[in-house]
Design a protein around this motif. Sequence first.
Motif, mmCIF file in Angstrom:
data_model
loop_
_atom_site.group_PDB
_atom_site.id
_atom_site.type_symbol
_atom_site.label_atom_id
_atom_site.label_comp_id
_atom_site.label_asym_id
_atom_site.label_seq_id
_atom_site.Cartn_x
_atom_site.Cartn_y
_atom_site.Cartn_z
ATOM 1 N N ALA A 50 13.110 25.788 12.024
ATOM 2 C CA ALA A 50 13.669 26.529 13.144
ATOM 3 C C ALA A 50 14.275 25.575 14.171
ATOM 4 O O ALA A 50 15.384 25.801 14.680
ATOM 5 C CB ALA A 50 12.591 27.393 13.793
ATOM 6 N N ALA A 51 13.553 24.494 14.486
ATOM 7 C CA ALA A 51 14.047 23.531 15.459
ATOM 8 C C ALA A 51 15.252 22.773 14.919
ATOM 9 O O ALA A 51 16.230 22.531 15.643
ATOM 10 C CB ALA A 51 12.934 22.559 15.849
ATOM 11 N N ALA A 59 22.195 25.521 19.932
ATOM 12 C CA ALA A 59 21.782 26.681 20.730
ATOM 13 C C ALA A 59 20.286 26.911 20.536
ATOM 14 O O ALA A 59 19.801 26.901 19.405
ATOM 15 C CB ALA A 59 22.556 27.928 20.315
ATOM 16 N N VAL A 60 19.579 27.095 21.639
ATOM 17 C CA VAL A 60 18.127 27.284 21.550
ATOM 18 C C VAL A 60 17.677 28.616 22.142
ATOM 19 O O VAL A 60 16.479 28.872 22.251
ATOM 20 C CB VAL A 60 17.377 26.135 22.263
ATOM 21 C CG1 VAL A 60 17.592 24.812 21.550
ATOM 22 C CG2 VAL A 60 17.799 26.035 23.730
ATOM 23 N N ALA A 172 10.375 25.857 5.379
ATOM 24 C CA ALA A 172 11.438 24.888 5.632
ATOM 25 C C ALA A 172 12.814 25.483 5.339
ATOM 26 O O ALA A 172 13.823 25.007 5.863
ATOM 27 C CB ALA A 172 11.211 23.631 4.796
ATOM 28 N N LEU A 173 12.849 26.514 4.515
ATOM 29 C CA LEU A 173 14.098 27.220 4.239
ATOM 30 C C LEU A 173 14.350 28.349 5.235
ATOM 31 O O LEU A 173 15.494 28.725 5.488
ATOM 32 C CB LEU A 173 14.062 27.809 2.825
ATOM 33 C CG LEU A 173 13.769 26.840 1.676
ATOM 34 C CD1 LEU A 173 13.654 27.615 0.363
ATOM 35 C CD2 LEU A 173 14.842 25.757 1.576
ATOM 36 N N MET A 174 13.269 28.871 5.797
ATOM 37 C CA MET A 174 13.368 30.094 6.581
ATOM 38 C C MET A 174 14.080 29.903 7.916
ATOM 39 O O MET A 174 14.752 30.816 8.398
ATOM 40 C CB MET A 174 11.975 30.680 6.817
ATOM 41 C CG MET A 174 11.313 31.261 5.569
ATOM 42 S SD MET A 174 12.263 32.632 4.850
ATOM 43 C CE MET A 174 12.187 33.832 6.177
ATOM 44 N N GLY A 175 13.943 28.748 8.546
ATOM 45 C CA GLY A 175 14.596 28.536 9.828
ATOM 46 C C GLY A 175 16.109 28.653 9.718
ATOM 47 O O GLY A 175 16.763 29.263 10.576
ATOM 48 N N GLY A 300 9.518 16.165 18.080
ATOM 49 C CA GLY A 300 10.772 15.426 18.038
ATOM 50 C C GLY A 300 11.952 16.317 17.717
ATOM 51 O O GLY A 300 13.027 16.208 18.342
ATOM 52 N N LEU A 301 11.781 17.219 16.766
ATOM 53 C CA LEU A 301 12.863 18.130 16.390
ATOM 54 C C LEU A 301 13.187 19.102 17.520
ATOM 55 O O LEU A 301 14.356 19.437 17.759
ATOM 56 C CB LEU A 301 12.475 18.895 15.125
ATOM 57 C CG LEU A 301 12.325 18.060 13.852
ATOM 58 C CD1 LEU A 301 11.760 18.919 12.725
ATOM 59 C CD2 LEU A 301 13.653 17.450 13.440
#
Length: 311
Positions: A50-51, A59-60, A172-175, A300-301
């Motif tokens: 996600a990050a 964009a966050v 890890a794929l879902m974000g 960090g991300l």
Amino acid sequence: MNGAAARVADATGNWVDTLAPRWSRPYLRLSRLDRPIGSWLLLMPCWWSAALAAGVAHAVWQLPLIIVLFFVGAFVMRGAGCTWNDITDRDLDALVERTRSRPIPAGQVSVPRAVVFLVAQALIGLAVLVQFNRFAVATGIASLLIVAVYPFMKRITWWPQIVLGLAFSWGALMGFAVTFGRIDAAAVLLYAGSIAWVIGYDTIYAHQDAEDDALIGIKSTALLFAARTHQALLVFYALAVVLIGAALVSAGSSFPAWVGLAAFAAHLIWQIRRLDTGNPALCLRIFQSNRDAGLLLFAGLLADAVLRAGV
């Protein structure tokens, strides 16, 4: 059965044992809410992705909601996965010292009631999943096949940790699926790196049961690597760092993400140096410390995403 006897052997003195209503305790134990470390480890790749995706998107504004939904989904679906695992493994669990006190082999929850509980958790997970776009919903549902077959892998292969890695790293794929409605190369590289990480930490976890597993014919990388576990961990943890680093390159990540990866790598090195596979209590503590390793990388991300969004 009194409260003390009903406790799971390796999860005592937690909030479930002391605060939860007595009727609910077997079900909370079935979903591992007395031992939430697995939920955190399932969550980490979700948050990483996600990050990382937010950084790519510059964009966050959606990120806080995505983080919360992933948190709820990870805890609920890990509970569902553990319930399924305990249903399928109930006879094997009864033969292992650490797991024979789990709710089903201990007679605290019947199999039909466990199935009903499994369905209830899955429906909550579905309610979370449908908050996202159709591609993300389909991607999330696709993971269920891996989750369904995982409990049987320890019976047929020395590498059940690979299948666990495929399942636990799916986030890890879902974000990217949630943010973009697609899966980019960075997500695939992050997924591969997370799989290597899971193989490493679950090998550490499996050393707790190595003797019992050998006696009853259960296979694991802990038994496969045996005295070579430290060398194997070095390979898989190094692979995790390299692949995640490649994901950062693919995503165009900036300095904070690399600092997070460096902290993550340093933590993994500490684990290898500290590990004594003959000490089950230490194996459990080092396994549990992987939540902290994952949070270091996520920090960090997240900082990278905020920086790139110009917030």
